[in-house]
Design an enzyme around this catalytic site. Structure first.
Site, short mmCIF file in Angstrom:
data_model
loop_
_atom_site.label_atom_id
_atom_site.label_comp_id
_atom_site.label_asym_id
_atom_site.label_seq_id
_atom_site.Cartn_x
_atom_site.Cartn_y
_atom_site.Cartn_z
N LYS A 68 -1.98 33.05 -1.00
CA LYS A 68 -0.81 33.19 -1.90
C LYS A 68 -1.21 34.03 -3.11
O LYS A 68 -2.32 33.86 -3.63
CB LYS A 68 -0.34 31.80 -2.32
CG LYS A 68 0.98 31.80 -3.10
CD LYS A 68 1.45 30.38 -3.42
CE LYS A 68 2.75 30.36 -4.18
NZ LYS A 68 3.23 28.99 -4.45
N SER B 195 7.99 27.91 -3.28
CA SER B 195 7.61 29.27 -3.61
C SER B 195 6.55 29.88 -2.69
O SER B 195 6.37 31.09 -2.71
CB SER B 195 7.10 29.31 -5.05
OG SER B 195 5.89 28.58 -5.16
N SER C 286 6.35 23.35 -3.36
CA SER C 286 6.21 24.75 -2.94
C SER C 286 5.35 25.00 -1.71
O SER C 286 5.27 26.12 -1.23
CB SER C 286 5.69 25.60 -4.10
OG SER C 286 6.71 25.84 -5.02
#
Lengths: 485, 97
Positions: free
Chosen positions: A79, A154, A178
């Site tokens: 990420k 996210s 997330s």
């Protein structure tokens, strides 16, 4: 068998047995990325050159016997809020569009020591603020199951990339759901560990008291294996905890006999999509048939988790994001008159709408005159929520719940009403407030063919229980680990 | 119990947040914040008398260590990220009048 459809442990084993080389593995991932990216956009940065070079080095180490990890040579996506030395790290924001960290996040270092090959940095909501991966400055990510829908967020890029086979597993971060919510939307498995289990060193902070890095994988075994590698006690993170047990793969046991599972009645009321509800309850029934003891109970305080969360997370964000000032790294506005004008213009041009909204709210709730009424009130509420979970875990080994109230919405549907989007976090947010571990595991699809995930929440430091139950459930599914194809 | 935020408050929050919003952004931010605060006000239903604010979920204490440099000199790499630099430092606008 196609390399991109293998699980991380399957591929890792073939690499160890010299049936597939690390270079072949990364080449397969890069081909898949080339094929799928125009549609999915899971990555902000693909590092083809670096990954190939790294794969050659890892292959050499494997042959020399210096790396023996079960995941050595397996391609991973990181990420884009985790620092990677020399490799662009944007956090999904314009303000970090040219930021190349001078160090690597501890969780990523742990993976590198185990021979991981990073193929790229995955897309995310800007500064991890969002539930759809649509607030990224680098364009939205699309759901591999149906590109008209969002992947969740996210960590939407990480989950979409794993579901599409662009990387074999990924790291995400979870501040209010997330990892778990996009895992649910993309039909993959994701774990948010107990707070303090994985070092936050090098993770670009959003809400420091809530943020936790965790694995995203095709199945439960992959996630357990990755967690075992990334979890460590790190003195560079003052909230890192020295745990007694890091052997998460020892919990991969197909036996839930006698395990007590609590179903919070308050999680299955209005607002929950009926197809999601049916699928979750069916999955719980499967565990019951395997010997688990299932019982409904009242968790209480559920409706207060979201307002408390948004006060705490926004407050911490407003403080954490004050470091983005255009002085030491990242974007700086072109013209300005004096220092304060530079700060303000840089930040106003560099941050997107959702980030500014939360910085404003956070600054407000921390300002004198409102601090007690909002910020301290939220921290008191957090204490009560923690107590409610403590009391639930006196009776139950884990709590079973949906990961989200509905399946993935269509692109463009969520951002117009922020409050409505925030309400979608209702089932995941409490685990962050109380520091608890949670896992999302696929349990089926709705009538549109979109995945549904069941969330299991455990008591602090009891990842092994939820891993064991999720694994036992997964053994009953023939489609486990298949991804979006 | 609808929250109303004055323009002065928005101005003040803008100063704290180091953000300069356009008039349109300001109006949107104001209405967004009013809606959020209305929602956050549901916390007032909850009696928290005598409850200690919980900032950390585990009873852990701050950890101190000796102040010893362990990561070497990274000044060149660090400066490579600077938007503007001069010799061995970050270049910023004049800070003292």
């Amino acid at each position: 068998m196609d390399i991109c459809s293998m699980t991380a442990l399957e591929l890792g084993k073939k690499i160890q047995q010299k049936e597939i080389s690390a270079v072949e593995a990364v080449k397969a991932a890069l081909e898949c990325i080339e094929d799928r990216e125009p549609e999915i956009n899971s990555f902000v940065t693909v590092d083809a050159e670096g990954a190939l070079k790294r794969a050659e080095e890892v292959q050499k180490s494997i042959e020399e016997g210096t790396i023996v990890s079960p995941l050595a040579g397996v391609p991973v996506g990181i990420k884009d809020n985790m620092c990677t030395k020399g490799l662009l790290t944007t956090c999904g924001s314009k303000i970090l569009k040219n930021f190349k960290p001078t160090f690597t996040a501890e969780a990523v270092r742990n993976l590198e020591r185990a021979g991981a090959v990073i193929v790229g940095k995955t897309n995310m909501d800007e500064f991890a603020m969002g539930s759809t991966t649509e607030t990224s400055y680098y364009g939205e990510t699309r759901n591999p199951w149906n590109p008209a829908h969002v992947p969740g967020g996210s960590s939407g890029g990480s989950c979409a990339a794993v579901a599409a086979g662009e990387c074999t597993y990924a790291l995400g971060s979870d501040t209010g759901g997330s990892i778990r919510q996009p895992s649910s939307f993309c039909g993959v498995v994701g774990i948010k560990p107990t707070y303090g289990t994985v070092s936050r060193y090098g993770l670009i902070a959003y809400g420091s008291s809530l943020d936790q890095i965790g694995p995203v994988g095709k199945n439960v075994a992959d996630c357990a294996a990755v967690l075992e590698i990334i979890a460590s006690h790190d003195k560079k993170d003052s909230t890192s905890i020295d745990r007694k047990d890091y052997d998460f793969t020892s919990a991969l046991v197909d036996d839930v006999k006698g395990m007590r599972i609590g179903i919070p009645r308050d999680y299955f009321l209005e607002g929950l999509d009926c197809e999601v509800k049916e699928n979750i309850l069916n999955a719980v029934k499967v565990l019951e048939d395997k010997g688990a003891v299932v019982e409904e109970f009242d968790l209480s305080l559920v409706q207060y988790a979201i307002p408390a969360y948004y006060v705490i997370a926004s407050a911490e964000a407003s403080s954490n994001l004050s470091r983005f000032d255009g002085v030491k790294y990242g974007y700086r506005t072109e013209t300005y008159e004096g220092l304060h004008d530079m700060y303000k213009k840089t930040r106003s041009e560099g941050f997107g709408a959702e980030v500014k909204r939360r910085i404003m709210l956070g600054s407000f709730v921390l300002s004198s005159g409102y601090y007690d009424a909002y910020y301290l009130k939220a921290l008191r509420t957090k204490a009560l929520i923690k107590k409610a979970f403590d009391s639930a875990f006196e009776t139950y080994d884990m709590i079973a719940a949906p990961a989200a109230p509905a399946t993935a919405p269509r692109l463009g549907e969520s951002l117009s009403d922020p409050l409505k989007m925030y309400l979608g976090d209702i089932y995941t947010i409490s685990a962050n407030l109380a520091g608890l571990p949670g896992i999302s595991v696929p349990v089926g699809t709705d009538s549109l063919g979109l995945p549904i995930g069941m969330q299991l929440i455990g008591n602090c430091f009891e990842e092994k229980k939820i891993i064991r139950a999720a694994y036992a459930y997964e053994q009953t599914r023939a489609d486990a680990g298949k991804g979006a194809d | 119990m609808a929250n109303k935020i004055s323009d002065e408050t928005m101005e003040y929050v803008g100063i704290l947040a180091k953000l300069r919003l356009s008039d349109e952004e300001k109006e949107n931010a104001k209405s967004d914040m009013e809606k959020m605060l209305d929602y956050i006000d549901t916390l007032n239903e909850l009696d928290t008398t005598g409850v200690e604010p919980m900032s950390h979920v585990f009873p852990v204490n701050n950890v101190f260590r000796e102040d010893i440099v362990e990561n070497g000199d990274g000044s060149e790499d660090t400066l490579a990220n600077a938007p503007l630099k001069k010799e061995q430092g970050f270049k910023v606008p004049k800070t003292i009048g």
